[in-house]
Design a protein around this motif. Sequence first.
Motif, PDB file in Angstrom:
ATOM      1  N   PRO A   1      12.393  11.447  -0.777  1.00  0.00           N
ATOM      2  CA  PRO A   1      13.663  11.703  -0.097  1.00  0.00           C
ATOM      3  C   PRO A   1      14.451  10.410   0.120  1.00  0.00           C
ATOM      4  O   PRO A   1      15.673  10.392   0.070  1.00  0.00           O
ATOM      5  N   GLN A   2      13.717   9.305   0.369  1.00  0.00           N
ATOM      6  CA  GLN A   2      14.299   7.969   0.364  1.00  0.00           C
ATOM      7  C   GLN A   2      13.680   7.214  -0.808  1.00  0.00           C
ATOM      8  O   GLN A   2      12.558   7.508  -1.205  1.00  0.00           O
ATOM      9  N   THR A   3      14.407   6.247  -1.330  1.00  0.00           N
ATOM     10  CA  THR A   3      13.801   5.312  -2.265  1.00  0.00           C
ATOM     11  C   THR A   3      13.483   4.048  -1.483  1.00  0.00           C
ATOM     12  O   THR A   3      14.381   3.426  -0.907  1.00  0.00           O
ATOM     13  N   ALA A   4      12.203   3.723  -1.420  1.00  0.00           N
ATOM     14  CA  ALA A   4      11.753   2.590  -0.612  1.00  0.00           C
ATOM     15  C   ALA A   4      11.047   1.575  -1.491  1.00  0.00           C
ATOM     16  O   ALA A   4      10.404   1.927  -2.490  1.00  0.00           O
TER      17      ALA A   4
ATOM     18  N   GLN B   1       6.563  -5.864   4.223  1.00  0.00           N
ATOM     19  CA  GLN B   1       7.899  -5.408   4.596  1.00  0.00           C
ATOM     20  C   GLN B   1       8.261  -4.122   3.839  1.00  0.00           C
ATOM     21  O   GLN B   1       7.777  -3.893   2.733  1.00  0.00           O
ATOM     22  N   VAL B   2       9.133  -3.331   4.453  1.00  0.00           N
ATOM     23  CA  VAL B   2       9.641  -2.117   3.821  1.00  0.00           C
ATOM     24  C   VAL B   2      11.161  -2.225   3.733  1.00  0.00           C
ATOM     25  O   VAL B   2      11.829  -2.538   4.725  1.00  0.00           O
ATOM     26  N   PHE B   3      11.688  -1.973   2.542  1.00  0.00           N
ATOM     27  CA  PHE B   3      13.123  -1.964   2.296  1.00  0.00           C
ATOM     28  C   PHE B   3      13.512  -0.567   1.818  1.00  0.00           C
ATOM     29  O   PHE B   3      12.775   0.058   1.052  1.00  0.00           O
ATOM     30  N   THR B   4      14.666  -0.090   2.268  1.00  0.00           N
ATOM     31  CA  THR B   4      15.150   1.235   1.894  1.00  0.00           C
ATOM     32  C   THR B   4      16.447   1.098   1.111  1.00  0.00           C
ATOM     33  O   THR B   4      17.325   0.309   1.486  1.00  0.00           O
ATOM     34  N   LEU B   5      16.550   1.845   0.025  1.00  0.00           N
ATOM     35  CA  LEU B   5      17.744   1.762  -0.817  1.00  0.00           C
ATOM     36  C   LEU B   5      18.930   2.407  -0.128  1.00  0.00           C
ATOM     37  O   LEU B   5      18.891   3.574   0.266  1.00  0.00           O
ATOM     38  N   ASP B   6      20.000   1.638   0.020  1.00  0.00           N
ATOM     39  CA  ASP B   6      21.276   2.141   0.511  1.00  0.00           C
ATOM     40  C   ASP B   6      22.085   2.577  -0.701  1.00  0.00           C
ATOM     41  O   ASP B   6      22.579   1.751  -1.468  1.00  0.00           O
ATOM     42  N   ARG B   7      22.195   3.874  -0.887  1.00  0.00           N
ATOM     43  CA  ARG B   7      22.877   4.399  -2.083  1.00  0.00           C
ATOM     44  C   ARG B   7      24.343   3.979  -2.135  1.00  0.00           C
ATOM     45  O   ARG B   7      24.916   3.853  -3.219  1.00  0.00           O
ATOM     46  N   ALA B   8      24.943   3.781  -0.976  1.00  0.00           N
ATOM     47  CA  ALA B   8      26.370   3.451  -0.949  1.00  0.00           C
ATOM     48  C   ALA B   8      26.640   2.079  -1.556  1.00  0.00           C
ATOM     49  O   ALA B   8      27.666   1.864  -2.207  1.00  0.00           O
TER      50      ALA B   8
END
Length: 341
Positions: free
Chosen positions: A154-157, A167-174
């Motif tokens: 549901p998220q791309t991490a 560390q965890v980074f989450t893709l900001d689609r915008a």
Amino acid sequence: MTRPTLQGHLDGWSQGDDLRRDVASAVLALAAAGIRISELLAAGPLAGALATVRGHHADGDSQKELDVIADDLVREALAAAPVALLGSEEADEAVTLAPAGTLAVAVDPLDGSSNIDSNMSVGTIFSILPFVGADSLLQPGSAQLAAGFLLYGPQTALVLTVGAGTQVFTLDRATGAFLLSEARAFVVPETAEYAINGSNLRHWDGAIRSYVDDCQAGTEGPRGKDFNTRWVASMVADVYRILVRGGVYLYPGDARGGYAQGRLRLVYEANPIAFLMEQAQGAATDGSRPILDLIPTHLHQRVPLVFGSRAEVERIARYHGGASAMPERSPLFGRRGLLRA
């Protein structure tokens, strides 16, 4: 709230160090490939028959259409980074990319690809090592400079360690940027969740069977508490869950043909996951020995894998301590386990 970007995080970490800058370049290349893979997965059947079997590896594992595409995307991205040697699950042998490069990278381009057509989370796992010659990918996991995985759900991490925590980074689609969403992932040491494929119970050795029996006995058993079972059948999804809320994952060797050493690969699955776990205060073993201490003998070497909450991983190692340490299983002690909580 302004969140740091993956680029900014790596720039700060690598400042003034040439090798670190090279590692950062490779991580950013893998992240770029991951965005393209995530877009294909998000399109599902609209992107084509991604789950079509294209062929089989030498050991019989099937190779899906998206396995091949993901491998191509990763290779193309890393060709612009200082990567001398690339080893992939999708290729029999490692290949040379940039002869003057300083790094060796091992990847599973699409972990969990059997789930492509069921809309479940899959991922890309990677390990980055210093290039020291033709056998660079056969260094122990303790030599890793960085490791991580991309999770396509549901998220791309992007979960990453460069040896300074996880560390965890989450893709900001915008914006198309990975933003820091967890600065210091921490695996709680105690848990009441375990992940294992219970359909293989009849093939397990006594230590694994005893451990699971004791968990399933719940409050009436030797553990004195109830456990939940969680099994996604996509390792990266199980790793992410354990990073978020704890748990332990077991993929042991068993008595089936070809499974004596488990099915997961030491170089590009177990080693990077073990590095992430250790950096998040968890643990990872082959059932008894720390994964990061093992020395690979070949690129596609298999290994049993147990990882997650440290207290539980250590408990499982004690179950493997030999016959004298096994639980008694006579009728009189049928519910008696090896260790009490």
